[in-house]
Motif scaffolding. Structure first.
Motif, short mmCIF file in Angstrom:
data_model
loop_
_atom_site.label_atom_id
_atom_site.label_comp_id
_atom_site.label_asym_id
_atom_site.label_seq_id
_atom_site.Cartn_x
_atom_site.Cartn_y
_atom_site.Cartn_z
N PHE A 17 0.44 -1.16 0.20
CA PHE A 17 0.33 -0.13 -0.41
C PHE A 17 0.94 1.14 0.00
N ILE A 18 1.46 0.93 0.62
CA ILE A 18 2.91 2.34 0.41
C ILE A 18 3.62 2.51 -0.98
N PHE A 19 4.57 1.50 -0.88
CA PHE A 19 4.25 1.39 -2.42
C PHE A 19 3.75 2.42 -3.96
N ILE A 20 2.04 2.03 -3.69
CA ILE A 20 1.23 2.05 -4.33
C ILE A 20 1.07 3.96 -4.37
N CYS A 21 1.05 4.39 -3.05
CA CYS A 21 0.39 5.50 -2.76
C CYS A 21 1.88 6.11 -3.57
N ILE A 22 2.93 5.34 -2.89
CA ILE A 22 4.69 6.28 -3.75
C ILE A 22 4.37 7.13 -4.82
N SER A 23 3.93 5.53 -5.84
CA SER A 23 3.95 5.28 -7.22
C SER A 23 2.93 6.44 -7.89
N ASN A 24 1.99 6.27 -7.36
CA ASN A 24 0.47 7.26 -7.32
C ASN A 24 0.94 8.63 -7.13
N PHE A 25 1.61 9.33 -5.95
CA PHE A 25 2.50 9.89 -5.79
C PHE A 25 3.21 10.79 -6.72
N PHE A 26 4.27 9.69 -7.54
CA PHE A 26 5.02 10.09 -8.96
C PHE A 26 4.52 10.79 -10.34
N ILE A 27 3.41 9.49 -10.28
CA ILE A 27 2.30 10.11 -11.65
C ILE A 27 1.72 10.78 -11.53
N PHE A 28 0.87 11.39 -10.80
CA PHE A 28 -0.23 12.46 -10.49
C PHE A 28 1.10 13.88 -10.10
N ALA A 29 2.67 13.77 -9.89
CA ALA A 29 3.32 14.93 -9.99
C ALA A 29 3.82 14.77 -11.44
N GLY A 30 3.92 14.69 -12.01
CA GLY A 30 3.77 14.00 -13.26
C GLY A 30 3.44 15.00 -14.80
N PHE A 31 2.03 14.53 -14.60
CA PHE A 31 0.80 14.76 -14.84
C PHE A 31 0.37 16.11 -14.46
N GLN A 32 0.40 16.68 -12.92
CA GLN A 32 -0.24 17.89 -12.04
C GLN A 32 0.89 18.76 -13.01
N MET A 33 2.29 19.21 -13.17
CA MET A 33 2.52 19.62 -13.69
C MET A 33 2.40 20.64 -15.20
N THR A 34 2.09 19.79 -15.84
CA THR A 34 1.13 19.81 -17.47
C THR A 34 0.15 20.62 -16.69
N LEU A 35 -0.92 20.36 -16.10
CA LEU A 35 -2.16 21.16 -15.77
C LEU A 35 -2.18 22.38 -15.84
N PRO A 36 -1.00 23.22 -15.62
CA PRO A 36 -1.34 24.37 -15.70
C PRO A 36 -0.91 25.14 -16.62
#
Length: 398
Positions: A17-36
């Motif tokens: 669960f900790i691993f999936i949370c960290i993986s989710n964090f990085f995929i969303f970080a990459g996505f969120q950087m492109t959002l604005p």
């Protein structure tokens, strides 16, 4: 007391669960950087407001198309295949933006990115629900969502900072690198085995019926999200309001503050205690943005929207997954995120048309109407269910 003791023994914070949370964090970080930053990039390439909405929208619509297939493959071939392929496609597509100088090529790669995003996010939500004990699913999904919210806290601001100091190419390459880190971490997760039991296939099996109501409500809520994510930076720039990066920081920390708390309320009292109060706060945020005139109002909108969306989204997801049969959890998540994509995609396209014909303020007026529609649908659903329940009890009593 015994019930509470049993509940506390069901661990949420396991290794995977900790691993999936960290993986989710990085995929969303990459996505969120492109959002604005992507709307600004399209603007720099000479695109209009309408084209900005279309470029953003096509991404979510391609994600929408891949989600039903992803839901099936999650059950038949397993979570690992879908998640890793989706992450790989996401990394390649976002990295390609660094070498894109054409709106046509950007449009095509947005379609590809949508496919990777649709696969990876359908998979990651399903993997998380696999790892969370059912009796603590509302709380667990709240914690899981914190990873994405933390990425929201600095991803948009970091993206804006990078293009201010360096350029768009550097920002896209860093965003792709975040996706690659997510891929590496995902490779070490122990996944639930694929379903070996043959499941009867329907000809048009593209959604999970039990997830339709929470998904419909989410659609009208995420229409709002499409308007904010796509046009708020341009709206603030037009009004001469600085600090748009702080909007995303306040929004994300408001989400984080409420998620676990709202999840526990959902586990104890259900969606009736969450949806209408959360939707009302989102509506208040839209009214604030219609009247936007200074940075304080901008940050207040971020706070209200963060608390409202942070309450509503995990509750609706837990509702969608909990109602689904065991062998349909993947399809329930696919249905749920399809509604998310459709709301954001159609919202971006529709609001692009509104922005070009009327103005940015009218986007948020229309978004407020979308929230009201979701509230009306929910009230009708609750009243109808209450009537059916009373009738059922009366029949049983006779």
């Amino acid at each position: 007391m015994p019930g509470n003791q049993n509940l506390s023994k069901e661990k949420i914070w396991t290794r995977d669960f900790i691993f999936i949370c960290i993986s989710n964090f990085f995929i969303f970080a990459g996505f969120q950087m492109t959002l604005p930053t992507l709307p600004l990039f399209v603007n720099e390439l000479g695109g209009s407001d309408q084209l900005i909405g279309f470029v953003v929208g096509i991404f979510t619509l391609s994600a929408l198309l891949i989600r039903p297939w992803s839901g099936h493959v999650l059950e038949s071939l397993g979570r690992r295949v879908v998640f890793l392929i989706g992450l790989f496609v996401f990394v390649i597509s976002v990295g390609s933006y660094a070498f894109t100088g054409s709106l046509i090529l950007l449009f095509l790669m947005r379609v590809v990115q949508g496919l990777g995003w649709g696969m990876s996010t359908t998979a990651v939500g399903t993997i998380a629900t696999d790892l969370i004990p059912q009796k603590r699913r509302g709380e667990g999904m709240g914690y899981f969502g914190l990873a994405g919210n933390l990425a929201m806290a600095f991803g948009p601001a970091l993206g804006l900072l990078i293009i201010a100091v360096f350029d768009f190419s550097s920002m896209f390459l860093i965003a792709a690198s975040a996706g690659f880190i997510s891929f590496v971490i995902a490779a070490f997760i122990r996944y639930k085995p694929a379903n070996k039991t043959p499941v009867p296939k329907k000809k048009w099996d593209v959604f999970e019926k039990s997830a339709l109501m929470p998904s419909l409500l989410l659609f009208f809520i995420t229409m709002v999200f499409g308007g904010i994510a796509t046009f708020l930076p341009l709206y603030a720039e037009q009004l001469g309001i600085d600090g748009i990066e702080w909007y995303f920081v306040v929004f994300a920390f408001s989400l984080m503050a409420v998620r676990a708390f709202a999840g526990r309320i959902y586990d104890r009292k259900g969606h009736k205690a969450i949806f209408l109060p959360g939707a009302f706060l989102i509506l208040a945020a839209m009214i604030d943005l219609v009247l936007l005139s200074n940075q304080l109002m901008l940050l207040l909108a971020a706070f209200l929207f963060g608390i409202g969306f942070g309450s509503v989204q995990p509750a609706l997801q837990a509702w969608a997954v909990n109602e689904a049969p065991l062998n349909r959890k993947g399809m329930a998540n696919a249905t749920f995120f399809s509604a998310f994509d459709l709301g954001v995609g159609l919202g971006a396209m529709f609001f692009g048309l509104i922005a070009s014909k009327f103005g940015y303020a009218d986007i948020y007026l229309t978004a407020g109407i979308s929230v009201i529609i979701s509230m009306v649908i929910y009230v009708i659903y609750i009243k109808r269910n209450s009537t059916v329940h009373k009738h059922s009890e009366a029949v049983q009593w006779k």
